[in-house]
Design a protein around this motif. Structure first.
Motif, PDB file in Angstrom:
ATOM      1  N   SER A   1       0.836  -1.196   0.000  1.00  0.00           N
ATOM      2  CA  SER A   1       0.000   0.000   0.000  1.00  0.00           C
ATOM      3  C   SER A   1       0.874   1.251   0.000  1.00  0.00           C
ATOM      4  O   SER A   1       2.082   1.191   0.255  1.00  0.00           O
ATOM      5  CB  SER A   1      -0.920   0.013   1.219  1.00  0.00           C
TER       6      SER A   1
ATOM      7  N   VAL B   1      -7.329   3.175  -1.452  1.00  0.00           N
ATOM      8  CA  VAL B   1      -5.959   2.877  -1.056  1.00  0.00           C
ATOM      9  C   VAL B   1      -5.132   2.636  -2.312  1.00  0.00           C
ATOM     10  O   VAL B   1      -5.544   1.917  -3.205  1.00  0.00           O
ATOM     11  CB  VAL B   1      -5.901   1.634  -0.136  1.00  0.00           C
TER      12      VAL B   1
ATOM     13  N   TRP C   1      -1.835   1.242  -4.437  1.00  0.00           N
ATOM     14  CA  TRP C   1      -1.011   0.050  -4.340  1.00  0.00           C
ATOM     15  C   TRP C   1       0.068   0.040  -5.403  1.00  0.00           C
ATOM     16  O   TRP C   1      -0.126   0.497  -6.518  1.00  0.00           O
ATOM     17  CB  TRP C   1      -1.873  -1.201  -4.523  1.00  0.00           C
TER      18      TRP C   1
END
Length: 333
Positions: free
Chosen positions: A137, A156, A158
């Motif tokens: 992440s 989020v 990545w």
């Protein structure tokens, strides 16, 4: 051939003929079907565990059952060892573990990233190495660079990798690096098919690991799977099962009207494609679960063009012999 419900009709480009379709009853809610190398049983995922069902008797046995959630797995075509993804890492993060079907678990590989998982059902490169995917992440990624992808709408960001990893857990090489959640399939000649959830609509990419060349191969495709001989690619488009030629130029739709089809995989002999089906909401739930279609490839069947050419040639030869000039000498031995 196009499978409409459970009827088969001719349509469009035909790479294969659908011989039959079989529903494995009592498998509603299952996914990731994969035939064992012995071809007498199918492994599958259901409710966080991995099970095995004998195709003849329907007898079932647990392969991996634990309080943790297990999911994506890949069975080695070399020795039948299964690599599977498990939420046994710290704070529920995923790691890759190994098991021998019928003999129990071997243990888990060390985590290689924040989340480590089996890339897809065709992950084994050799008896001693396989494809493993990893994600970090934005907060956990050690590179500190800007990451531009998001996973499953969570917001989020990545960064992701596809690695070749030994069965002892050592990274051998980095095969691909990018953004998002990867799903990949190792194929003949070191060719990898992969998708990333950052492509909208989804794209199946082809990566040649010998040259490093990569290119978009199939638009609007998910869950790619190589046939064992590398001559066909199974994939899912808009919830239906398709096959394509290895260059992506020819495509054939196999199913329609079945609801949502996911996670196709080939039998080791290339004669069947297994997949999971989630039917429409107004249909009986008993029709959900695992299916397989039995195929006959067109190269095994004489095409109409070939048959027509043979017949026409026979007619022409017959006419020539019938009406040949009288001074034509035919030698005999």
């Amino acid at each position: 051939m196009l499978l409409v419900g459970f009827a088969v009709v001719d349509v469009g480009v035909s790479l294969v003929d659908v011989v039959s379709v079989t529903h494995l009853a009592g498998t509603a809610g299952s996914a990731y079907p994969q035939l064992t190398p012995s071809e007498d049983a199918v492994a599958y995922y259901i409710a966080g565990d991995i099970w095995l069902m004998k195709l003849g008797s329907g007898e079932r046995a647990a392969v991996v059952v634990s309080p943790r959630w297990e999911s994506r797995f890949s069975i080695s075509p070399y020795d039948g060892v299964m690599a599977f993804t498990s939420e046994r890492g710290p704070a529920g993060r995923t790691v890759v573990c190994l098991a021998e079907i019928g003999r129990g678990e071997r243990g888990c590989l060390p985590p290689l990233a924040e989340f480590t998982y089996v890339c897809g059902p065709q992950s084994w490169l050799s008896p001693d190495s396989l494809l493993i995917c990893g994600m970090e992440s934005e907060r956990g990624w050690w590179g500190g660079n800007e990451i531009i992808s998001s996973l499953a709408g969570t917001g989020v960001r990545w960064h992701a990798w596809i690695w070749e990893v030994s069965i002892s857990g050592e990274k051998i090489r980095t095969i691909h690096e990018g953004e998002g959640l990867f799903y990949s399939a190792w194929g003949p000649g070191g060719r990898i098919l992969y998708t990333s959830d950052t492509d909208k609509p989804p794209i199946i990419w082809l990566l040649d690991t010998t040259t490093g060349e990569q290119k978009p191969l199939i638009k609007n495709g998910l869950f790619p799977s190589w046939s064992p001989d590398g001559r066909l690619i199974a994939f899912v488009r808009d919830g239906d099962l398709w096959v394509a030629s290895p260059d992506g130029r020819d495509e054939q739709q196999i199913t329609t009207g079945l609801g949502r089809v996911v996670t196709p995989s080939w039998s080791p002999d290339g004669g069947k494609i297994f997949f999971a089906r989630f039917p429409p909401l107004d249909e009986d739930r008993g029709s959900a679960g695992l299916y397989y279609v039995e195929l006959a490839t067109r190269r095994e069947l004489p095409s109409m063009m070939v048959v027509s050419t043979i017949i026409l040639s026979a007619i022409l030869i017959s006419l020539l012999l019938r009406f040949r000039p009288t001074n034509l000498k035919v030698s005999e031995r």
